[in-house]
Write a protein that holds these residues in place. Structure first.
Motif, PDB file in Angstrom:
ATOM      1  N   LEU A 166       6.557   6.383  -3.435  1.00 34.08           N
ATOM      2  CA  LEU A 166       7.508   5.283  -3.312  1.00 34.08           C
ATOM      3  C   LEU A 166       7.166   4.394  -2.132  1.00 34.08           C
ATOM      4  O   LEU A 166       7.238   3.162  -2.221  1.00 34.08           O
ATOM      5  CB  LEU A 166       8.930   5.836  -3.178  1.00 34.08           C
ATOM      6  N   VAL A 167       6.779   5.000  -1.009  1.00 34.21           N
ATOM      7  CA  VAL A 167       6.419   4.212   0.172  1.00 34.21           C
ATOM      8  C   VAL A 167       5.186   3.360  -0.113  1.00 34.21           C
ATOM      9  O   VAL A 167       5.125   2.169   0.246  1.00 34.21           O
ATOM     10  CB  VAL A 167       6.180   5.146   1.380  1.00 34.21           C
ATOM     11  N   LEU A 168       4.191   3.957  -0.772  1.00 35.42           N
ATOM     12  CA  LEU A 168       2.982   3.210  -1.095  1.00 35.42           C
ATOM     13  C   LEU A 168       3.276   2.097  -2.102  1.00 35.42           C
ATOM     14  O   LEU A 168       2.735   0.980  -1.990  1.00 35.42           O
ATOM     15  CB  LEU A 168       1.921   4.161  -1.650  1.00 35.42           C
ATOM     16  N   ALA A 169       4.137   2.381  -3.078  1.00 34.16           N
ATOM     17  CA  ALA A 169       4.517   1.338  -4.034  1.00 34.16           C
ATOM     18  C   ALA A 169       5.264   0.205  -3.346  1.00 34.16           C
ATOM     19  O   ALA A 169       5.048  -0.976  -3.655  1.00 34.16           O
ATOM     20  CB  ALA A 169       5.380   1.942  -5.146  1.00 34.16           C
ATOM     21  N   LEU A 170       6.127   0.540  -2.390  1.00 38.99           N
ATOM     22  CA  LEU A 170       6.830  -0.495  -1.625  1.00 38.99           C
ATOM     23  C   LEU A 170       5.846  -1.374  -0.864  1.00 38.99           C
ATOM     24  O   LEU A 170       6.009  -2.602  -0.794  1.00 38.99           O
ATOM     25  CB  LEU A 170       7.818   0.152  -0.652  1.00 38.99           C
ATOM     26  N   ALA A 171       4.810  -0.766  -0.297  1.00 38.86           N
ATOM     27  CA  ALA A 171       3.820  -1.537   0.454  1.00 38.86           C
ATOM     28  C   ALA A 171       3.082  -2.504  -0.468  1.00 38.86           C
ATOM     29  O   ALA A 171       2.881  -3.680  -0.121  1.00 38.86           O
ATOM     30  CB  ALA A 171       2.841  -0.588   1.134  1.00 38.86           C
ATOM     31  N   PHE A 172       2.688  -2.035  -1.649  1.00 38.58           N
ATOM     32  CA  PHE A 172       1.968  -2.914  -2.575  1.00 38.58           C
ATOM     33  C   PHE A 172       2.870  -4.015  -3.111  1.00 38.58           C
ATOM     34  O   PHE A 172       2.435  -5.170  -3.248  1.00 38.58           O
ATOM     35  CB  PHE A 172       1.380  -2.104  -3.726  1.00 38.58           C
ATOM     36  N   VAL A 173       4.117  -3.698  -3.415  1.00 41.75           N
ATOM     37  CA  VAL A 173       5.029  -4.727  -3.915  1.00 41.75           C
ATOM     38  C   VAL A 173       5.317  -5.756  -2.829  1.00 41.75           C
ATOM     39  O   VAL A 173       5.414  -6.962  -3.098  1.00 41.75           O
ATOM     40  CB  VAL A 173       6.336  -4.081  -4.423  1.00 41.75           C
ATOM     41  N   ALA A 174       5.436  -5.291  -1.584  1.00 39.96           N
ATOM     42  CA  ALA A 174       5.648  -6.230  -0.486  1.00 39.96           C
ATOM     43  C   ALA A 174       4.469  -7.182  -0.332  1.00 39.96           C
ATOM     44  O   ALA A 174       4.635  -8.358   0.016  1.00 39.96           O
ATOM     45  CB  ALA A 174       5.883  -5.462   0.805  1.00 39.96           C
TER      46      ALA A 174
END
Length: 320
Positions: A166-174
Protein backbone atom coordinates in the motif's frame (compact mmCIF):
# COMPACT_ATOMS: atom_id res chain seq x y z
CA UNK A 1 -19.20 -60.66 -44.56
CA UNK A 2 -16.77 -59.43 -41.91
CA UNK A 3 -17.68 -60.15 -38.33
CA UNK A 4 -17.10 -57.13 -35.99
CA UNK A 5 -14.45 -57.66 -33.38
CA UNK A 6 -15.92 -57.79 -29.86
CA UNK A 7 -14.63 -55.33 -27.21
CA UNK A 8 -12.80 -58.09 -25.34
CA UNK A 9 -10.90 -59.07 -28.48
CA UNK A 10 -10.05 -55.40 -29.12
CA UNK A 11 -8.64 -55.19 -25.62
CA UNK A 12 -6.62 -58.37 -26.21
CA UNK A 13 -5.15 -56.88 -29.37
CA UNK A 14 -4.08 -53.76 -27.44
CA UNK A 15 -6.81 -51.54 -28.90
CA UNK A 16 -8.70 -49.19 -26.52
CA UNK A 17 -12.13 -50.50 -25.63
CA UNK A 18 -15.03 -48.13 -26.29
CA UNK A 19 -16.07 -46.19 -23.16
CA UNK A 20 -19.33 -47.04 -21.47
CA UNK A 21 -20.20 -43.33 -21.22
CA UNK A 22 -18.79 -39.83 -20.98
CA UNK A 23 -17.92 -40.23 -17.31
CA UNK A 24 -16.07 -43.47 -17.99
CA UNK A 25 -14.26 -41.80 -20.89
CA UNK A 26 -13.19 -38.89 -18.68
CA UNK A 27 -12.08 -41.10 -15.79
CA UNK A 28 -10.27 -43.66 -17.93
CA UNK A 29 -6.95 -44.67 -16.30
CA UNK A 30 -5.37 -45.05 -19.76
CA UNK A 31 -6.36 -42.04 -21.92
CA UNK A 32 -5.91 -42.56 -25.63
CA UNK A 33 -5.07 -38.93 -26.48
CA UNK A 34 -3.82 -35.72 -24.94
CA UNK A 35 -7.27 -34.20 -25.25
CA UNK A 36 -8.80 -37.05 -23.26
CA UNK A 37 -6.06 -36.76 -20.63
CA UNK A 38 -6.55 -33.01 -20.25
CA UNK A 39 -10.34 -33.23 -20.09
CA UNK A 40 -10.09 -36.08 -17.60
CA UNK A 41 -7.72 -34.09 -15.40
CA UNK A 42 -10.08 -31.10 -15.55
CA UNK A 43 -13.07 -33.31 -14.69
CA UNK A 44 -11.34 -34.83 -11.67
CA UNK A 45 -10.25 -31.40 -10.50
CA UNK A 46 -13.77 -30.03 -10.87
CA UNK A 47 -15.19 -32.94 -8.85
CA UNK A 48 -12.72 -32.23 -6.07
CA UNK A 49 -13.54 -28.52 -6.23
CA UNK A 50 -17.28 -29.12 -6.01
CA UNK A 51 -16.85 -31.27 -2.90
CA UNK A 52 -15.30 -28.27 -1.09
CA UNK A 53 -18.19 -26.14 0.33
CA UNK A 54 -15.97 -23.13 1.09
CA UNK A 55 -14.54 -23.15 -2.42
CA UNK A 56 -18.01 -23.36 -3.94
CA UNK A 57 -19.13 -20.43 -1.76
CA UNK A 58 -16.22 -18.37 -3.08
CA UNK A 59 -17.01 -19.45 -6.64
CA UNK A 60 -20.64 -18.35 -6.24
CA UNK A 61 -19.60 -14.96 -4.83
CA UNK A 62 -17.18 -14.31 -7.69
CA UNK A 63 -19.76 -15.51 -10.22
CA UNK A 64 -22.34 -13.12 -8.72
CA UNK A 65 -19.80 -10.30 -8.99
CA UNK A 66 -19.39 -11.05 -12.70
CA UNK A 67 -23.16 -11.20 -13.23
CA UNK A 68 -23.78 -7.96 -11.32
CA UNK A 69 -21.02 -6.14 -13.20
CA UNK A 70 -22.29 -7.38 -16.56
CA UNK A 71 -25.92 -6.46 -15.87
CA UNK A 72 -25.38 -3.29 -13.84
CA UNK A 73 -27.47 -1.18 -16.22
CA UNK A 74 -30.39 -3.59 -15.85
CA UNK A 75 -30.44 -4.17 -12.09
CA UNK A 76 -29.56 -0.64 -10.96
CA UNK A 77 -32.72 1.20 -9.94
CA UNK A 78 -31.31 4.74 -10.24
CA UNK A 79 -28.45 6.61 -11.81
CA UNK A 80 -25.17 6.04 -9.92
CA UNK A 81 -23.95 9.61 -10.49
CA UNK A 82 -27.00 11.87 -10.75
CA UNK A 83 -28.06 13.33 -7.39
CA UNK A 84 -31.66 13.23 -6.24
CA UNK A 85 -33.71 15.79 -4.38
CA UNK A 86 -31.50 17.02 -1.54
CA UNK A 87 -34.53 18.24 0.41
CA UNK A 88 -36.41 14.95 0.57
CA UNK A 89 -34.04 12.14 -0.55
CA UNK A 90 -30.81 12.91 1.27
CA UNK A 91 -29.47 10.28 3.74
CA UNK A 92 -32.59 8.13 3.61
CA UNK A 93 -32.39 4.74 5.43
CA UNK A 94 -32.67 1.44 3.53
CA UNK A 95 -36.13 0.45 2.37
CA UNK A 96 -38.86 1.43 -0.02
CA UNK A 97 -37.65 3.02 -3.24
CA UNK A 98 -34.01 3.05 -2.13
CA UNK A 99 -33.10 -0.52 -1.16
CA UNK A 100 -29.83 0.36 0.61
CA UNK A 101 -30.58 4.00 1.38
CA UNK A 102 -29.10 7.17 -0.06
CA UNK A 103 -25.89 9.10 0.55
CA UNK A 104 -25.28 12.77 1.37
CA UNK A 105 -25.86 13.70 -2.28
CA UNK A 106 -29.20 11.87 -2.40
CA UNK A 107 -27.75 9.17 -4.70
CA UNK A 108 -29.00 5.61 -4.50
CA UNK A 109 -26.38 3.48 -2.69
CA UNK A 110 -27.55 0.22 -4.28
CA UNK A 111 -27.06 1.61 -7.77
CA UNK A 112 -23.65 2.99 -6.87
CA UNK A 113 -22.53 -0.34 -5.41
CA UNK A 114 -23.77 -2.20 -8.49
CA UNK A 115 -21.92 0.10 -10.88
CA UNK A 116 -18.93 0.16 -8.54
CA UNK A 117 -18.59 -3.58 -9.05
CA UNK A 118 -17.50 -2.83 -12.61
CA UNK A 119 -14.71 -0.60 -11.33
CA UNK A 120 -13.61 -3.28 -8.88
CA UNK A 121 -13.68 -6.01 -11.52
CA UNK A 122 -11.73 -3.90 -14.02
CA UNK A 123 -9.06 -3.16 -11.40
CA UNK A 124 -8.71 -6.82 -10.44
CA UNK A 125 -8.55 -8.09 -14.03
CA UNK A 126 -6.16 -5.45 -15.33
CA UNK A 127 -3.81 -5.77 -12.36
CA UNK A 128 -3.73 -9.55 -12.85
CA UNK A 129 -3.19 -9.27 -16.61
CA UNK A 130 -0.31 -6.84 -16.12
CA UNK A 131 1.44 -8.23 -13.05
CA UNK A 132 1.17 -12.00 -13.59
CA UNK A 133 3.07 -12.16 -16.92
CA UNK A 134 5.76 -9.83 -15.56
CA UNK A 135 6.28 -11.87 -12.40
CA UNK A 136 6.14 -15.16 -14.30
CA UNK A 137 8.72 -13.99 -16.85
CA UNK A 138 11.10 -12.59 -14.24
CA UNK A 139 10.84 -15.64 -12.00
CA UNK A 140 11.23 -18.31 -14.66
CA UNK A 141 14.15 -16.56 -16.37
CA UNK A 142 15.85 -15.97 -13.03
CA UNK A 143 15.40 -19.54 -11.83
CA UNK A 144 16.47 -21.18 -15.09
CA UNK A 145 19.41 -18.90 -15.90
CA UNK A 146 20.90 -18.68 -12.41
CA UNK A 147 24.19 -16.93 -11.77
CA UNK A 148 24.44 -13.20 -12.35
CA UNK A 149 21.04 -12.99 -14.04
CA UNK A 150 19.38 -14.61 -11.04
CA UNK A 151 21.21 -12.35 -8.59
CA UNK A 152 20.32 -9.13 -10.43
CA UNK A 153 16.65 -9.99 -10.99
CA UNK A 154 16.12 -11.18 -7.43
CA UNK A 155 17.77 -8.11 -5.92
CA UNK A 156 15.39 -5.93 -7.93
CA UNK A 157 12.54 -8.08 -6.68
CA UNK A 158 13.76 -7.71 -3.10
CA UNK A 159 13.71 -3.93 -3.43
CA UNK A 160 10.00 -4.03 -4.29
CA UNK A 161 9.28 -6.58 -1.55
CA UNK A 162 11.02 -4.40 1.05
CA UNK A 163 8.18 -1.86 0.98
CA UNK A 164 4.58 -2.51 2.06
CA UNK A 165 2.41 -2.76 -1.02
CA UNK A 166 0.00 0.00 0.00
CA UNK A 167 2.82 2.41 0.83
CA UNK A 168 4.56 1.68 -2.46
CA UNK A 169 1.29 2.06 -4.37
CA UNK A 170 0.70 5.40 -2.65
CA UNK A 171 4.16 6.56 -3.74
CA UNK A 172 3.54 5.62 -7.37
CA UNK A 173 0.07 7.18 -7.43
CA UNK A 174 1.47 10.35 -5.89
CA UNK A 175 4.03 10.47 -8.70
CA UNK A 176 1.59 9.59 -11.49
CA UNK A 177 -1.37 11.56 -10.21
CA UNK A 178 -4.81 10.50 -8.93
CA UNK A 179 -7.11 8.48 -11.16
CA UNK A 180 -8.27 4.92 -11.67
CA UNK A 181 -5.83 4.30 -14.55
CA UNK A 182 -2.84 5.42 -12.52
CA UNK A 183 -4.09 3.43 -9.53
CA UNK A 184 -4.18 0.26 -11.67
CA UNK A 185 -0.64 0.90 -12.89
CA UNK A 186 0.60 1.54 -9.36
CA UNK A 187 -1.01 -1.60 -7.94
CA UNK A 188 0.31 -3.71 -10.84
CA UNK A 189 3.85 -2.42 -10.25
CA UNK A 190 3.68 -3.56 -6.64
CA UNK A 191 1.93 -6.90 -7.30
CA UNK A 192 4.43 -8.81 -9.47
CA UNK A 193 7.29 -9.58 -6.98
CA UNK A 194 5.52 -12.44 -5.12
CA UNK A 195 4.74 -14.14 -8.44
CA UNK A 196 8.39 -13.80 -9.46
CA UNK A 197 9.54 -15.43 -6.22
CA UNK A 198 7.09 -18.29 -6.61
CA UNK A 199 7.96 -18.88 -10.27
CA UNK A 200 11.69 -18.80 -9.47
CA UNK A 201 11.27 -21.49 -6.81
CA UNK A 202 9.39 -23.69 -9.29
CA UNK A 203 11.98 -23.08 -12.02
CA UNK A 204 14.86 -24.01 -9.72
CA UNK A 205 13.25 -27.40 -9.14
CA UNK A 206 12.48 -27.96 -12.83
CA UNK A 207 15.71 -26.93 -14.52
CA UNK A 208 17.44 -30.17 -13.51
CA UNK A 209 14.56 -32.42 -14.57
CA UNK A 210 15.01 -35.13 -17.19
CA UNK A 211 12.58 -33.60 -19.69
CA UNK A 212 14.57 -30.33 -19.59
CA UNK A 213 17.76 -32.29 -20.32
CA UNK A 214 15.98 -34.06 -23.18
CA UNK A 215 14.87 -30.73 -24.62
CA UNK A 216 18.46 -29.48 -24.49
CA UNK A 217 19.69 -32.58 -26.32
CA UNK A 218 17.12 -31.92 -29.03
CA UNK A 219 18.64 -28.46 -29.56
CA UNK A 220 15.96 -26.35 -27.87
CA UNK A 221 17.11 -22.82 -27.07
CA UNK A 222 16.94 -21.49 -23.49
CA UNK A 223 14.09 -19.16 -24.49
CA UNK A 224 12.09 -22.08 -25.89
CA UNK A 225 12.76 -24.20 -22.81
CA UNK A 226 11.53 -21.42 -20.53
CA UNK A 227 8.48 -20.55 -22.63
CA UNK A 228 7.37 -24.06 -23.64
CA UNK A 229 8.46 -26.29 -20.76
CA UNK A 230 8.99 -24.28 -17.57
CA UNK A 231 6.28 -21.60 -17.75
CA UNK A 232 3.38 -24.10 -18.17
CA UNK A 233 4.63 -26.06 -15.15
CA UNK A 234 4.70 -22.88 -13.04
CA UNK A 235 1.25 -21.69 -14.10
CA UNK A 236 -0.89 -23.63 -11.56
CA UNK A 237 0.95 -22.26 -8.52
CA UNK A 238 0.98 -18.74 -9.93
CA UNK A 239 -2.74 -18.85 -10.79
CA UNK A 240 -3.54 -19.88 -7.21
CA UNK A 241 -1.40 -17.05 -5.84
CA UNK A 242 -3.02 -14.53 -8.20
CA UNK A 243 -6.49 -15.61 -7.09
CA UNK A 244 -5.54 -15.28 -3.43
CA UNK A 245 -3.97 -11.87 -4.08
CA UNK A 246 -7.11 -10.51 -5.74
CA UNK A 247 -8.55 -9.82 -2.29
CA UNK A 248 -5.47 -7.76 -1.46
CA UNK A 249 -5.77 -5.91 -4.77
CA UNK A 250 -9.38 -5.01 -3.93
CA UNK A 251 -8.35 -3.72 -0.51
CA UNK A 252 -5.47 -1.65 -1.91
CA UNK A 253 -7.74 -0.19 -4.62
CA UNK A 254 -10.35 0.62 -1.96
CA UNK A 255 -7.63 2.18 0.21
CA UNK A 256 -6.49 4.40 -2.65
CA UNK A 257 -10.09 5.36 -3.33
CA UNK A 258 -10.62 6.07 0.37
CA UNK A 259 -7.67 8.49 0.29
CA UNK A 260 -8.95 10.16 -2.87
CA UNK A 261 -6.19 8.78 -5.10
CA UNK A 262 -8.22 6.18 -6.98
CA UNK A 263 -11.43 6.69 -8.92
CA UNK A 264 -12.46 10.33 -8.88
CA UNK A 265 -15.95 11.66 -8.11
CA UNK A 266 -18.65 11.17 -9.22
CA UNK A 267 -17.47 7.75 -10.44
CA UNK A 268 -18.85 5.07 -8.08
CA UNK A 269 -16.00 3.26 -6.30
CA UNK A 270 -16.42 1.34 -3.08
CA UNK A 271 -13.45 2.83 -1.23
CA UNK A 272 -14.46 6.38 -2.12
CA UNK A 273 -18.02 5.60 -1.00
CA UNK A 274 -16.74 4.46 2.40
CA UNK A 275 -14.68 7.65 2.66
CA UNK A 276 -17.68 9.86 1.90
CA UNK A 277 -19.82 8.01 4.44
CA UNK A 278 -17.41 8.06 7.37
CA UNK A 279 -18.76 11.46 8.44
CA UNK A 280 -22.20 9.93 8.99
CA UNK A 281 -21.07 6.66 10.56
CA UNK A 282 -22.91 7.17 13.87
CA UNK A 283 -26.37 8.24 12.71
CA UNK A 284 -26.49 7.22 9.02
CA UNK A 285 -24.35 4.07 9.25
CA UNK A 286 -25.59 2.57 5.97
CA UNK A 287 -23.74 5.16 3.86
CA UNK A 288 -20.36 3.62 4.76
CA UNK A 289 -21.47 0.16 5.91
CA UNK A 290 -23.04 -0.96 2.61
CA UNK A 291 -19.98 -0.42 0.37
CA UNK A 292 -17.81 -1.73 3.20
CA UNK A 293 -19.86 -4.92 3.27
CA UNK A 294 -19.44 -5.24 -0.51
CA UNK A 295 -15.65 -4.99 -0.13
CA UNK A 296 -15.69 -7.61 2.63
CA UNK A 297 -17.90 -10.11 0.78
CA UNK A 298 -16.00 -9.90 -2.52
CA UNK A 299 -12.61 -10.14 -0.79
CA UNK A 300 -13.82 -13.16 1.16
CA UNK A 301 -15.09 -14.75 -2.06
CA UNK A 302 -11.72 -14.45 -3.78
CA UNK A 303 -9.95 -15.87 -0.72
CA UNK A 304 -12.26 -18.89 -0.56
CA UNK A 305 -11.95 -19.42 -4.32
CA UNK A 306 -8.16 -19.25 -4.10
CA UNK A 307 -8.08 -21.82 -1.30
CA UNK A 308 -10.22 -24.17 -3.37
CA UNK A 309 -8.05 -23.74 -6.45
CA UNK A 310 -4.96 -24.43 -4.37
CA UNK A 311 -6.38 -27.77 -3.27
CA UNK A 312 -7.16 -28.68 -6.89
CA UNK A 313 -4.15 -27.27 -8.77
CA UNK A 314 -1.39 -27.82 -6.22
CA UNK A 315 -1.04 -31.55 -5.44
CA UNK A 316 1.65 -30.86 -2.81
CA UNK A 317 -0.70 -28.60 -0.88
CA UNK A 318 -3.46 -31.20 -1.14
CA UNK A 319 -1.13 -33.88 0.26
CA UNK A 320 -0.29 -31.70 3.25
Amino acid sequence: MAVPTPPAAQHDRGLPAPPAGLKAWLTSPAPASRTQARLGRFYRGWRGFVRNPAAMAGFVIVLLLLVVAASADLIATHSPTVAGDLRTERLLPPGGEFWLGTDDQARDIWSRIVHGSRVTLVVVLLVSVISMPVGLAVGTVSGYAGGVVDAVLMRITDIFLAFPRLVLALAFVAALGPGIENAIIAIAITAWPPYARLARAEALQLRGADFIAAAKLQGASPLRIVAVHIVPMCMPSVIVRVTLDMAGVILIAAGLGFLGLGAQPPQPEWGAMVASGRRFLIDQWWVAAMPGAAIFIVSLGFNLLGDGLRDVLDPKAAER
